[in-house]
Design a protein around this motif. Structure first.
Motif, PDB file in Angstrom:
ATOM      1  N   ASP A 141       0.830  -1.209   0.000  1.00 50.67           N
ATOM      2  CA  ASP A 141       0.000   0.000   0.000  1.00 50.67           C
ATOM      3  C   ASP A 141       0.862   1.256   0.000  1.00 50.67           C
ATOM      4  O   ASP A 141       0.535   2.244  -0.665  1.00 50.67           O
ATOM      5  CB  ASP A 141      -0.948   0.008   1.195  1.00 50.67           C
ATOM      6  CG  ASP A 141      -2.061  -1.020   1.068  1.00 50.67           C
ATOM      7  OD1 ASP A 141      -2.428  -1.365  -0.075  1.00 50.67           O
ATOM      8  OD2 ASP A 141      -2.562  -1.475   2.108  1.00 50.67           O
ATOM      9  N   ASN A 156      -6.468  11.431  -0.812  1.00 42.36           N
ATOM     10  CA  ASN A 156      -7.561  10.463  -0.710  1.00 42.36           C
ATOM     11  C   ASN A 156      -7.049   9.081  -0.296  1.00 42.36           C
ATOM     12  O   ASN A 156      -7.632   8.431   0.566  1.00 42.36           O
ATOM     13  CB  ASN A 156      -8.325  10.357  -2.029  1.00 42.36           C
ATOM     14  CG  ASN A 156      -9.185  11.573  -2.297  1.00 42.36           C
ATOM     15  OD1 ASN A 156      -9.573  12.292  -1.387  1.00 42.36           O
ATOM     16  ND2 ASN A 156      -9.459  11.821  -3.566  1.00 42.36           N
ATOM     17  N   LYS A 157      -5.950   8.644  -0.915  1.00 45.13           N
ATOM     18  CA  LYS A 157      -5.392   7.327  -0.612  1.00 45.13           C
ATOM     19  C   LYS A 157      -4.899   7.263   0.828  1.00 45.13           C
ATOM     20  O   LYS A 157      -5.152   6.285   1.539  1.00 45.13           O
ATOM     21  CB  LYS A 157      -4.247   7.003  -1.586  1.00 45.13           C
ATOM     22  CG  LYS A 157      -3.663   5.630  -1.430  1.00 45.13           C
ATOM     23  CD  LYS A 157      -4.641   4.572  -1.878  1.00 45.13           C
ATOM     24  CE  LYS A 157      -4.004   3.202  -1.914  1.00 45.13           C
ATOM     25  NZ  LYS A 157      -4.974   2.150  -2.184  1.00 45.13           N
ATOM     26  N   SER A 159      -5.887   9.128   3.350  1.00 48.14           N
ATOM     27  CA  SER A 159      -7.078   9.164   4.207  1.00 48.14           C
ATOM     28  C   SER A 159      -7.695   7.767   4.322  1.00 48.14           C
ATOM     29  O   SER A 159      -8.063   7.331   5.413  1.00 48.14           O
ATOM     30  CB  SER A 159      -8.121  10.130   3.647  1.00 48.14           C
ATOM     31  OG  SER A 159      -7.654  11.452   3.684  1.00 48.14           O
ATOM     32  N   GLU A 160      -7.769   7.077   3.210  1.00 48.95           N
ATOM     33  CA  GLU A 160      -8.333   5.727   3.184  1.00 48.95           C
ATOM     34  C   GLU A 160      -7.464   4.745   3.977  1.00 48.95           C
ATOM     35  O   GLU A 160      -7.972   3.955   4.780  1.00 48.95           O
ATOM     36  CB  GLU A 160      -8.440   5.271   1.722  1.00 48.95           C
ATOM     37  CG  GLU A 160      -8.841   3.831   1.522  1.00 48.95           C
ATOM     38  CD  GLU A 160      -8.648   3.408   0.065  1.00 48.95           C
ATOM     39  OE1 GLU A 160      -8.206   2.263  -0.139  1.00 48.95           O
ATOM     40  OE2 GLU A 160      -8.933   4.199  -0.848  1.00 48.95           O
ATOM     41  N   HIS A 163      -7.523   5.713   7.757  1.00 54.47           N
ATOM     42  CA  HIS A 163      -8.879   5.866   8.300  1.00 54.47           C
ATOM     43  C   HIS A 163      -9.034   7.198   9.039  1.00 54.47           C
ATOM     44  O   HIS A 163      -9.627   7.274  10.111  1.00 54.47           O
ATOM     45  CB  HIS A 163      -9.258   4.687   9.208  1.00 54.47           C
ATOM     46  CG  HIS A 163      -9.086   3.361   8.548  1.00 54.47           C
ATOM     47  ND1 HIS A 163      -9.938   2.908   7.571  1.00 54.47           N
ATOM     48  CD2 HIS A 163      -8.138   2.409   8.709  1.00 54.47           C
ATOM     49  CE1 HIS A 163      -9.526   1.723   7.157  1.00 54.47           C
ATOM     50  NE2 HIS A 163      -8.445   1.393   7.824  1.00 54.47           N
ATOM     51  N   SER A 165      -9.411  11.666   7.993  1.00 51.02           N
ATOM     52  CA  SER A 165      -9.698  12.570   6.882  1.00 51.02           C
ATOM     53  C   SER A 165      -8.636  13.649   6.801  1.00 51.02           C
ATOM     54  O   SER A 165      -8.482  14.455   7.715  1.00 51.02           O
ATOM     55  CB  SER A 165     -11.068  13.224   7.056  1.00 51.02           C
ATOM     56  OG  SER A 165     -11.268  14.153   6.007  1.00 51.02           O
TER      57      SER A 165
END
Length: 188
Positions: A141, A156-157, A159-160, A163, A165
């Motif tokens: 990852d 975005n990645k 944040s994902e 977990h 923001s």
């Protein structure tokens, strides 16, 4: 001109310890928050324990160029990694990780044209091994994340994967109900 934000995230399972560290930062190191000794106003922080591993912090002084100073100072007395993120006008995302008052890893996500435009744009220190350790993300990852050049995709990645923001900023709190529900106001 697009969206810009700057925020700070502490790797911590202990909200009270984080609040104590921010209280100490406010009282003993107010200069990194843009305050001089004569000011008597309380510092306002918005804090969110997004998940069991990360606590997110917003403050009015967290902007491009200042959030790193705060992250460095805060890491002196937290005993945990502190991540700062600064996103500027869809052109770049600067991710910095501090521990014990030192920059441990840094990554700037930007398109090649941005780097050409901002010739002085360089990571201060790239240490991908520390990035893997501090973020506790599987190597595959991290590899996928580090290949990204789009700042928006990187935000975005990340944040994902964590977990949390990254799409949050002190100035957005009054206008975004999601952030209002996620963050709690603290004054020190």
């Amino acid at each position: 001109m697009g969206r810009s934000f700057a925020n700070l995230h502490m790797k911590s399972k202990n909200l009270e310890k984080t609040i104590d560290a921010l209280r100490e930062l406010s009282k003993e190191h107010s200069k990194v928050l843009g305050r001089n000794e004569a000011q008597e106003t309380e510092e306002v922080f918005y804090i969110s324990q997004s998940n069991e591993n990360w606590i997110s912090v917003l403050h009015e002084y967290f902007v491009w160029g200042t959030v790193k100073k705060v992250g460095r100072t805060l890491s002196l007395f937290t005993g945990e990694p502190v991540i700062t993120a600064a996103y500027m006008n869809e052109e770049l995302l600067e991710l910095s990780i501090f521990a014990d008052g030192n920059l441990q890893a840094e990554r700037i996500f930007s398109e090649p044209w941005t780097r050409e435009e901002y010739e002085e744009l360089r990571e201060e220190r790239i240490n991908d091994d520390y990035l893997v350790k501090a973020l506790n993300i599987p190597a595959e990852d991290i590899d996928a994340l580090l290949k990204l050049t789009s700042p928006e995709q990187a935000a975005n990645k990340l944040s994902e994967l964590l977990h949390i923001s990254l799409w949050s900023d002190f100035e957005w709190i009054p206008y975004e109900e999601t952030l209002q529900n996620q963050f709690v106001k603290y004054e020190f």
